[in-house]
Design a protein around this motif. Structure first.
Motif, short mmCIF file in Angstrom:
data_model
loop_
_atom_site.label_atom_id
_atom_site.label_comp_id
_atom_site.label_asym_id
_atom_site.label_seq_id
_atom_site.Cartn_x
_atom_site.Cartn_y
_atom_site.Cartn_z
N VAL A 1 4.84 21.92 -18.93
CA VAL A 1 5.85 22.14 -19.98
C VAL A 1 5.21 22.33 -21.36
O VAL A 1 5.56 23.20 -22.15
N ASP A 2 4.25 21.50 -21.66
CA ASP A 2 3.67 21.54 -23.00
C ASP A 2 2.17 21.63 -22.89
O ASP A 2 1.48 20.62 -22.84
N SER A 3 1.73 22.90 -22.79
CA SER A 3 0.29 23.08 -22.65
C SER A 3 -0.44 22.74 -23.92
O SER A 3 -1.65 22.51 -23.93
N SER A 4 0.35 22.68 -25.03
CA SER A 4 -0.28 22.38 -26.31
C SER A 4 -0.69 20.93 -26.42
O SER A 4 -1.42 20.56 -27.32
N SER A 5 -0.19 20.14 -25.44
CA SER A 5 -0.51 18.70 -25.50
C SER A 5 -1.88 18.39 -24.93
O SER A 5 -2.32 17.26 -24.93
N ARG A 6 -2.51 19.43 -24.39
CA ARG A 6 -3.81 19.20 -23.82
C ARG A 6 -4.77 18.72 -24.88
O ARG A 6 -4.77 19.20 -26.00
N GLY A 7 -5.48 17.77 -24.43
CA GLY A 7 -6.51 17.23 -25.33
C GLY A 7 -6.03 16.15 -26.21
O GLY A 7 -6.81 15.50 -26.86
N ARG A 8 -4.70 15.96 -26.25
CA ARG A 8 -4.16 14.89 -27.07
C ARG A 8 -3.96 13.64 -26.23
O ARG A 8 -3.90 13.67 -25.02
N ILE A 9 -3.74 12.53 -26.92
CA ILE A 9 -3.51 11.25 -26.23
C ILE A 9 -2.20 11.32 -25.49
O ILE A 9 -1.21 11.81 -26.03
N ASP A 10 -2.19 10.80 -24.26
CA ASP A 10 -0.99 10.83 -23.40
C ASP A 10 0.04 9.91 -24.01
O ASP A 10 -0.14 8.68 -24.05
N PRO A 11 1.13 10.46 -24.50
CA PRO A 11 2.13 9.60 -25.17
C PRO A 11 2.85 8.69 -24.20
O PRO A 11 3.33 7.64 -24.55
N LEU A 12 2.95 9.07 -22.95
CA LEU A 12 3.70 8.28 -21.97
C LEU A 12 2.80 7.34 -21.17
O LEU A 12 3.26 6.56 -20.36
N GLY A 13 1.49 7.37 -21.33
CA GLY A 13 0.54 6.50 -20.60
C GLY A 13 0.47 6.80 -19.12
O GLY A 13 0.15 5.90 -18.33
N VAL A 14 0.77 8.05 -18.73
CA VAL A 14 0.79 8.41 -17.31
C VAL A 14 -0.60 8.30 -16.70
O VAL A 14 -0.80 7.79 -15.61
N ARG A 15 -1.60 8.84 -17.45
CA ARG A 15 -2.96 8.79 -16.91
C ARG A 15 -3.41 7.34 -16.70
O ARG A 15 -4.10 7.03 -15.72
N HIS A 16 -3.03 6.51 -17.63
CA HIS A 16 -3.43 5.10 -17.50
C HIS A 16 -2.80 4.49 -16.25
O HIS A 16 -3.46 3.76 -15.48
N ASP A 17 -1.53 4.83 -16.05
CA ASP A 17 -0.84 4.30 -14.85
C ASP A 17 -1.51 4.80 -13.58
O ASP A 17 -1.66 4.06 -12.60
N ILE A 18 -1.91 6.09 -13.65
CA ILE A 18 -2.56 6.65 -12.46
C ILE A 18 -3.86 5.93 -12.18
O ILE A 18 -4.18 5.61 -11.02
N GLU A 19 -4.63 5.64 -13.18
CA GLU A 19 -5.89 4.94 -12.98
C GLU A 19 -5.66 3.53 -12.41
O GLU A 19 -6.35 3.08 -11.48
N VAL A 20 -4.64 2.86 -12.93
CA VAL A 20 -4.34 1.49 -12.46
C VAL A 20 -3.89 1.50 -11.01
O VAL A 20 -4.33 0.69 -10.17
N LEU A 21 -3.01 2.47 -10.75
CA LEU A 21 -2.49 2.55 -9.37
C LEU A 21 -3.59 2.93 -8.38
O LEU A 21 -3.62 2.47 -7.24
N THR A 22 -4.51 3.80 -8.86
CA THR A 22 -5.62 4.20 -7.98
C THR A 22 -6.50 3.01 -7.66
O THR A 22 -6.90 2.80 -6.50
N ARG A 23 -6.81 2.21 -8.67
CA ARG A 23 -7.63 1.02 -8.41
C ARG A 23 -6.89 0.04 -7.48
O ARG A 23 -7.47 -0.57 -6.58
N ARG A 24 -5.61 -0.11 -7.73
CA ARG A 24 -4.83 -1.02 -6.89
C ARG A 24 -4.79 -0.53 -5.45
O ARG A 24 -4.88 -1.33 -4.49
N LEU B 1 0.83 -1.20 0.00
CA LEU B 1 0.00 0.00 0.00
C LEU B 1 0.87 1.25 0.00
O LEU B 1 0.62 2.21 -0.75
N ALA B 2 1.90 1.23 0.80
CA ALA B 2 2.79 2.39 0.86
C ALA B 2 3.52 2.58 -0.47
O ALA B 2 3.68 3.71 -0.96
N THR B 3 3.95 1.43 -1.06
CA THR B 3 4.65 1.51 -2.35
C THR B 3 3.72 2.06 -3.44
O THR B 3 4.11 2.91 -4.26
N THR B 4 2.49 1.58 -3.43
CA THR B 4 1.51 2.02 -4.45
C THR B 4 1.20 3.50 -4.28
O THR B 4 1.10 4.24 -5.28
N GLU B 5 1.05 3.93 -3.01
CA GLU B 5 0.78 5.35 -2.78
C GLU B 5 1.94 6.21 -3.27
O GLU B 5 1.73 7.29 -3.84
N ARG B 6 3.15 5.71 -3.04
CA ARG B 6 4.33 6.48 -3.49
C ARG B 6 4.39 6.54 -5.01
O ARG B 6 4.65 7.60 -5.61
#
Length: 432
Positions: free
Chosen positions: A318-341, A298-303
């Motif tokens: 850094v790149d406000s122009s990237s708004r609205g585009r697909i996340d090239p690094l998959g950060v949002r996806h990781d955040i969703e997975v970690l949140t569920r975990r 739990l501590a590792t996941t929170e970190r």
């Protein structure tokens, strides 16, 4: 009041009879003494008789025939010799002859009277031995040496009196004389080596007084012995009652804790509880380890979640122009997975903590039940041991009570007294 002619009803009646009889015999003996000495000083009277024996005129004439006077036969021989050798004398010699005749008369009378007292005293001695008999306990707690010593002294003195009275005719045995008190005083004052007859009655009187003293002392000691038995019996019965009450209290307490069958079941249940507690402890240990690992995850996941959120925030700055585009690094996806975990781990932690609490409560309850049963069993074992020891004490005390009761009733029960009386009557004539 017991008179000695029928079975006594109580030992107290025997004591009173012995006391009265001793008093009567002392009175009889006192009258005999007074009659023998003629109411004058005993030593002076004996010296007067010795003076008669040593009268120069008589002794000179019969010296060869009478070397000593030790008995009635020798005394009569002395008188006959005096009569045969007698020549007209003065008033003094006439008085001597009269006094000598009175001495012989007193001698014969005293022998007869003392023989009667001896016979009666022997009967009293038999009564004493019959009813004032002492019994030793198994523990040997009574000092009865005095009884053996007195019995020997009484028997020896009575036998010596009998021998002196028997020998008073042919001649007494000087070895039978007592070596103390009045008898010794007479021996030191008068010429008793040549005239043992002078010491005969003083010695007999002394011996009779000694016999009466021993009988009275034996009687008194027996009463003290009986009282000692009674006191010890009372104490033993009290101890018997208190010990039995203590035993009964332990028995009741033990029965209230456990019965024979219940105790076996509780012992089995204790073993089962102990095993169950052991298994619960193992499960609790596993849950604790799982909880620790889950908390680590739990501590590792929170970190990691926090790191991904920081990365996402940095990229947006850094790149406000990237708004609205697909996340090239998959950060949002990781955040969703970690949140569920993280949510899943948090639920797992809650379940684990709940299970741990349940197991802990169950174990505590079992441990409390086990401890209660263990204490009950421990107390049961202690009570069983104490009961066993008390049972041994009770057996010893009961035996002690039975022994003291036997001694006490041997001496006080009227049926035993009647049997003793019958036995005594049968031995009166053949005792000596």
């Amino acid at each position: 009041m017991w008179r000695g002619d029928e079975p006594p009803l109580s030992i107290q009646g025997v004591y009173q009879y012995i006391d009265r009889t001793i008093k009567q015999y002392k009175s009889r003996l006192g009258k005999i003494e007074k009659s023998f000495f003629g109411g004058v000083d005993s030593i002076q009277y004996l010296l007067h008789i010795e003076e008669i024996f040593k009268s120069r005129m008589r002794i000179r004439r019969i010296k060869a025939q009478t070397p000593k006077i030790g008995g009635l036969q020798e005394l009569n021989l002395f008188v006959r010799s005096c009569s045969e050798a007698q020549r007209p004398g003065g008033v003094r010699e006439t008085g001597f002859a009269k006094d000598l005749k009175m001495f012989i008369s007193s001698f014969e009378k005293c022998v007869s009277l003392l023989s009667e007292i001896l016979h009666d005293t022997r009967d009293l001695y038999t009564t004493l031995r019959t009813f004032c008999q002492n019994y030793q306990s198994l523990e040997g707690e009574f000092d009865l040496r005095w009884a053996r010593v007195m019995d020997l002294e009484l028997k020896g003195t009575l036998n010596a009196i009998g021998d002196l009275l028997t020998g008073s005719g042919v001649g007494v045995n000087p070895k039978l004389f007592s070596a103390d008190n009045f008898s010794l005083e007479v021996a030191e004052t008068c010429d008793t080596k040549r005239f043992p007859i002078l010491r005969l009655f003083p010695d007999l009187f002394q011996k009779f007084h000694f016999v009466f003293y021993l009988v009275a002392r034996w009687r008194a000691n027996d009463q003290m012995y009986l009282e000692d038995v009674r006191v010890k019996l009372t104490k033993a019965k009290r101890m018997q009652r208190l010990t039995q009450e203590e035993y009964d209290a332990l028995d009741t307490e033990h029965a209230s804790i456990l019965g024979g069958i219940v105790e076996k079941r509780i012992r089995v249940k204790c073993r089962e509880l102990k095993e169950t507690i052991k298994l619960l402890s193992i499960e609790a240990t596993k849950l604790t380890n799982t909880h620790k690992k889950t908390m680590t995850d739990l501590a590792t996941t929170e970190r990691e979640l926090q790191e991904r959120k920081s990365t996402l925030s940095s990229n947006e700055d850094v790149d406000s122009s990237s708004r609205g585009r697909i996340d090239p690094l998959g950060v949002r996806h990781d955040i969703e997975v970690l949140t569920r975990r993280l949510n899943s781990l948090r639920k797992s932690v809650k379940h684990l903590e709940k299970d741990l609490g349940s197991k802990a409560g169950e174990r505590n309850a079992l441990e409390e039940a086990y401890e209660g049963m263990r204490k009950s069993l421990s107390r049961s074992n202690q009570l069983a041991y104490e009961r066993s020891e008390l049972a041994k004490d009770i057996a010893v005390i009961n035996e002690k009570v039975r022994e003291l009761e036997t001694i006490f009733y041997k001496k006080t029960d009227k049926h035993n007294l009647a049997r003793g009386y019958e036995s005594m009557v049968g031995t009166w004539e053949g005792e000596f």
